[in-house]
Enzyme design. Sequence first.
Site, PDB file in Angstrom:
ATOM      1  CG  HIS A   1      43.119   3.996  65.734  1.00 17.60           C
ATOM      2  ND1 HIS A   1      42.330   3.776  64.633  1.00 17.60           N
ATOM      3  CD2 HIS A   1      43.423   2.767  66.226  1.00 17.60           C
ATOM      4  CE1 HIS A   1      42.175   2.470  64.449  1.00 17.60           C
ATOM      5  NE2 HIS A   1      42.831   1.840  65.407  1.00 17.60           N
ATOM      6  CB  CYS A   2      38.657   8.002  65.226  1.00 25.11           C
ATOM      7  SG  CYS A   2      39.500   9.498  64.663  1.00 25.11           S
ATOM      8  CD  GLN A   3      35.991   6.239  61.462  1.00 24.95           C
ATOM      9  OE1 GLN A   3      36.268   7.019  62.384  1.00 24.95           O
ATOM     10  NE2 GLN A   3      34.837   5.615  61.393  1.00 24.95           N
TER      11      GLN A   3
ATOM     12  NE  ARG B   1      40.547  14.463  63.440  1.00 24.77           N
ATOM     13  CZ  ARG B   1      40.072  15.655  63.734  1.00 24.77           C
ATOM     14  NH1 ARG B   1      40.130  16.101  64.986  1.00 24.77           N
ATOM     15  NH2 ARG B   1      39.540  16.428  62.813  1.00 24.77           N
TER      16      ARG B   1
END
Length: 392
Positions: free
Chosen positions: A27-29, A31
């Site tokens: 995951h990113c910030q 998504r």
Amino acid sequence: MSKKYESLAEMIVEKVGGTENISAVRHCQTRLRFTLRDTQKADKEGIQSLDGVAQVVESGGMFQVVIGMHVAEVFEEVEKFIPNREGQEEQNAENGRKMSPADYVIDFVSSVFQPIVPALSGAGMLKALMALLTVFHLVNTGSQTYYILSFFADATFAFLPILLAYTTAKRMKCNAILAMSVAGIMCHANWIALVAAGEPVKFFGVIPFYLVSYTSTVIPVILVIIVQSFVEKWLNKVIPKAVNLVFVPMFTFLIMGTLALSVLGPVGDYVGEGLALIFDWLSTNASWAPAVLIGGLFPIMVMFGIHHAIAPLGSMQMASLGFDSIFGPVYWRYGIDGDYRAGIVWFEPAQKIPADCSNDRRRSGRSVCRSYAYTPFCDGLFRDSCSASVYR
């Protein structure tokens, strides 16, 4: 951690095709980023209709599920439905869908730099806090407090090669602890002392070590760990299992330490110096170009995941020149623009929301926009008053 997202995570895993269709997930910030074996098995519309999912995007070789600022909590629940994720990741990647060269580069850069973003953000905001403290005469620049806060903020950049060694090793499937130790060789105080002394250094009186300081650098350590991943795999094959635990690390340090200080490190440093010259030329002769090109195309870059390949340019410019005129200002403007748009949706009158939209989905959408609006606002508040400190 709260289990309130357990059912959402279970539905997402089911609708992307089940655990057997997932090659990798992170995951990113905002998504969840899935690498799927077969994207045709994923129910894109079904996922997008789930309460708690804002959008589904396919780009950069990834199936991206936009959740919001609480994505880490959802990711923790998703992991529970993917047994032996760490152990099976390499096998799944080999069996999964082949990525194009462009997708591979974007995925590599994202894997290496995304995990260290919180540390870079924290260090930058601490620099901004220091500027505020001095502007309002709460702390004197000659005080011990300022000195201590300074190395609190500088530690991330000083030991950036060690952080990058860890993330690169995880991406290249080699021993992360050994990689961090090799990066430690490049940042060791004794090596820095030899560089400062300026006298020729020869290993065993034969192999020349080039006097380069690797603290705060980016490219050299990534190049070193990429090579280490192959050296380490070869050593694991040729060294008997009975003594593998002892001799693989020893030979890794000897081989990679030598290569890092004699060949790979200097090559990476030359590449970094070349980029520094380009950055310097742009800042002097065409300072408008990065802001116009990257700023104008940034929303499209985010859609396709290409922004991950641009972000490291800011880190490299910060390390080489002491400021970031490529990615930082663009990201700042994009954040303010996003803050404005998210604020509009947050305060949009209820009668303008479609009647067929469920109450849960309304609350979820507004919650995402509220979280999104807070972050750029705080970021802009600090950076507006402290831009000289953050970017210079």
